[in-house]
Scaffold this motif. Structure first.
Motif, PDB file in Angstrom:
ATOM      1  N   UNK A   2       0.825  -1.207   0.000  1.00 14.42           N
ATOM      2  CA  UNK A   2       0.000   0.000   0.000  1.00 14.42           C
ATOM      3  C   UNK A   2       0.863   1.263   0.000  1.00 14.42           C
ATOM      4  N   UNK A   3       1.985   1.225   0.720  1.00 12.38           N
ATOM      5  CA  UNK A   3       2.868   2.391   0.781  1.00 12.38           C
ATOM      6  C   UNK A   3       3.434   2.707  -0.603  1.00 12.38           C
ATOM      7  N   UNK A   4       3.830   1.693  -1.353  1.00 11.85           N
ATOM      8  CA  UNK A   4       4.346   1.896  -2.713  1.00 11.85           C
ATOM      9  C   UNK A   4       3.248   2.434  -3.624  1.00 11.85           C
ATOM     10  N   UNK A   5       2.054   1.875  -3.505  1.00  7.18           N
ATOM     11  CA  UNK A   5       0.915   2.316  -4.299  1.00  7.18           C
ATOM     12  C   UNK A   5       0.609   3.797  -4.031  1.00  7.18           C
ATOM     13  N   UNK A   6       0.640   4.186  -2.761  1.00  9.52           N
ATOM     14  CA  UNK A   6       0.381   5.572  -2.388  1.00  9.52           C
ATOM     15  C   UNK A   6       1.490   6.494  -2.885  1.00  9.52           C
ATOM     16  N   UNK A   7       2.740   6.035  -2.793  1.00  6.66           N
ATOM     17  CA  UNK A   7       3.868   6.829  -3.288  1.00  6.66           C
ATOM     18  C   UNK A   7       3.748   7.061  -4.797  1.00  6.66           C
ATOM     19  N   UNK A   8       3.452   6.010  -5.547  1.00  5.90           N
ATOM     20  CA  UNK A   8       3.287   6.146  -7.004  1.00  5.90           C
ATOM     21  C   UNK A   8       2.120   7.065  -7.336  1.00  5.90           C
ATOM     22  N   UNK A   9       1.061   6.949  -6.581  1.00  8.17           N
ATOM     23  CA  UNK A   9      -0.102   7.812  -6.785  1.00  8.17           C
ATOM     24  C   UNK A   9       0.275   9.274  -6.552  1.00  8.17           C
ATOM     25  N   UNK A  10       1.022   9.540  -5.489  1.00  2.00           N
ATOM     26  CA  UNK A  10       1.460  10.914  -5.194  1.00  2.00           C
ATOM     27  C   UNK A  10       2.335  11.459  -6.323  1.00  2.00           C
ATOM     28  N   UNK A  11       3.242  10.612  -6.828  1.00  2.00           N
ATOM     29  CA  UNK A  11       4.127  11.051  -7.915  1.00  2.00           C
ATOM     30  C   UNK A  11       3.336  11.383  -9.177  1.00  2.00           C
ATOM     31  N   UNK A  12       2.405  10.527  -9.540  1.00  2.00           N
ATOM     32  CA  UNK A  12       1.585  10.772 -10.729  1.00  2.00           C
ATOM     33  C   UNK A  12       0.661  11.970 -10.517  1.00  2.00           C
ATOM     34  N   UNK A  13       0.124  12.092  -9.327  1.00  2.00           N
ATOM     35  CA  UNK A  13      -0.802  13.174  -9.015  1.00  2.00           C
ATOM     36  C   UNK A  13      -0.111  14.526  -9.015  1.00  2.00           C
ATOM     37  N   UNK A  14       1.190  14.543  -8.798  1.00  2.00           N
ATOM     38  CA  UNK A  14       1.943  15.802  -8.772  1.00  2.00           C
ATOM     39  C   UNK A  14       1.800  16.560 -10.098  1.00  2.00           C
ATOM     40  N   UNK A  15       1.679  15.825 -11.208  1.00  2.00           N
ATOM     41  CA  UNK A  15       1.509  16.466 -12.520  1.00  2.00           C
ATOM     42  C   UNK A  15       0.215  17.272 -12.574  1.00  2.00           C
ATOM     43  N   UNK A  16      -0.748  16.893 -11.769  1.00  2.00           N
ATOM     44  CA  UNK A  16      -2.057  17.541 -11.712  1.00  2.00           C
ATOM     45  C   UNK A  16      -1.972  18.995 -11.246  1.00  2.00           C
ATOM     46  N   UNK A  17      -0.882  19.360 -10.634  1.00  2.00           N
ATOM     47  CA  UNK A  17      -0.750  20.718 -10.114  1.00  2.00           C
ATOM     48  C   UNK A  17      -0.543  21.740 -11.228  1.00  2.00           C
ATOM     49  N   UNK A  18      -0.134  21.272 -12.384  1.00  2.00           N
ATOM     50  CA  UNK A  18      -0.045  22.154 -13.554  1.00  2.00           C
ATOM     51  C   UNK A  18      -1.447  22.243 -14.156  1.00  2.00           C
ATOM     52  N   UNK A  19      -1.947  23.432 -14.260  1.00  2.00           N
ATOM     53  CA  UNK A  19      -3.335  23.645 -14.685  1.00  2.00           C
ATOM     54  C   UNK A  19      -3.650  22.966 -16.018  1.00  2.00           C
ATOM     55  N   UNK A  20      -2.779  23.133 -17.019  1.00  2.00           N
ATOM     56  CA  UNK A  20      -3.056  22.554 -18.332  1.00  2.00           C
ATOM     57  C   UNK A  20      -3.046  21.026 -18.292  1.00  2.00           C
ATOM     58  N   UNK A  21      -2.202  20.438 -17.458  1.00  2.00           N
ATOM     59  CA  UNK A  21      -2.174  18.977 -17.318  1.00  2.00           C
ATOM     60  C   UNK A  21      -3.461  18.505 -16.654  1.00  2.00           C
ATOM     61  N   UNK A  22      -3.837  19.173 -15.577  1.00  2.00           N
ATOM     62  CA  UNK A  22      -5.066  18.810 -14.879  1.00  2.00           C
ATOM     63  C   UNK A  22      -6.289  18.927 -15.767  1.00  2.00           C
ATOM     64  N   UNK A  23      -6.369  19.996 -16.530  1.00  2.00           N
ATOM     65  CA  UNK A  23      -7.521  20.190 -17.437  1.00  2.00           C
ATOM     66  C   UNK A  23      -7.546  19.135 -18.539  1.00  2.00           C
ATOM     67  N   UNK A  24      -6.370  18.829 -19.091  1.00  2.00           N
ATOM     68  CA  UNK A  24      -6.290  17.823 -20.147  1.00  2.00           C
ATOM     69  C   UNK A  24      -6.786  16.466 -19.636  1.00  2.00           C
ATOM     70  N   UNK A  25      -6.266  16.036 -18.490  1.00  2.00           N
ATOM     71  CA  UNK A  25      -6.671  14.733 -17.967  1.00  2.00           C
ATOM     72  C   UNK A  25      -8.115  14.729 -17.459  1.00  2.00           C
TER      73      UNK A  25
END
Length: 174
Positions: A2-25
């Motif tokens: 679960x810790x690895x899954x959460x870490x990977x999720x956090x890393x992928x979710x970090x891209x969401x902080x860029x407005x254009x990336x978040x809007x695209x996805x």
């Protein structure tokens, strides 16, 4: 795990902080809600005649089985979504339901793509990139763990494989 899954999720979710990336996805996710798939099922008969209609019916029936399995798994596992577990995960769009496992978007995208491609392989360049983007959108938007997406893909492929194996004519309709 679960810790690895959460870490990977956090890393992928970090891209969401860029407005254009978040809007695209968010747009990809919205199209993956069924909008693109149902539109495609309506268009296939117009483009491919009766064989397109049969493919659309095959996709629809497969989607119905996917929906039943998906709803049952969600209710059985009751896994909380990543943004509910970690404050560092930013949710870009509201979820369609309460629980995380499995990713229904990915499950349906894989199943629909495989059924369609078993009949009309020329659609590969449309549905495969779209399905990959749908799968990627789920952890980027903070709605699913990577393991939810992987499980959704495996379950969708399994259901599609079973459905394809029941097709009257191997490799598609005449």
């Amino acid at each position: 795990m679960h810790a690895l899954d959460l870490l990977l999720c956090r890393l992928l979710n970090h891209a969401n902080r860029r407005e254009y990336v978040g809007r695209f996805f968010a747009l990809i996710s919205r199209l993956g809600d069924g909008v693109l798939w149902y539109a495609l099922m309506l268009i296939l008969p117009l483009l491919h005649g009766i064989s397109g209609l049969l493919v659309s019916v095959h996709m629809g029936l497969t989607g119905l089985v996917c929906l039943i399995v998906y709803k049952w798994l969600k209710a059985t596992t009751s896994r909380p979504r990543p943004f509910m577990v970690s404050e560092s995960i930013v949710r870009r769009t509201p979820p369609l339901d309460e629980y995380s496992f499995p990713s229904g978007h990915t499950l349906h995208a894989v199943a629909f793509s495989l059924v369609l491609l078993s009949h009309l392989p020329e659609w590969f360049w449309v549905v495969i990139p779209f399905s990959v983007l749908v799968a990627a959108s789920r952890p980027v938007l903070g709605l699913h763990y990577p393991s939810d997406v992987l499980a959704g893909a495996i379950i969708g492929a399994f259901i599609a494989g079973c459905s394809i194996s029941l097709t009257p004519v191997p490799g598609g309709f005449p």
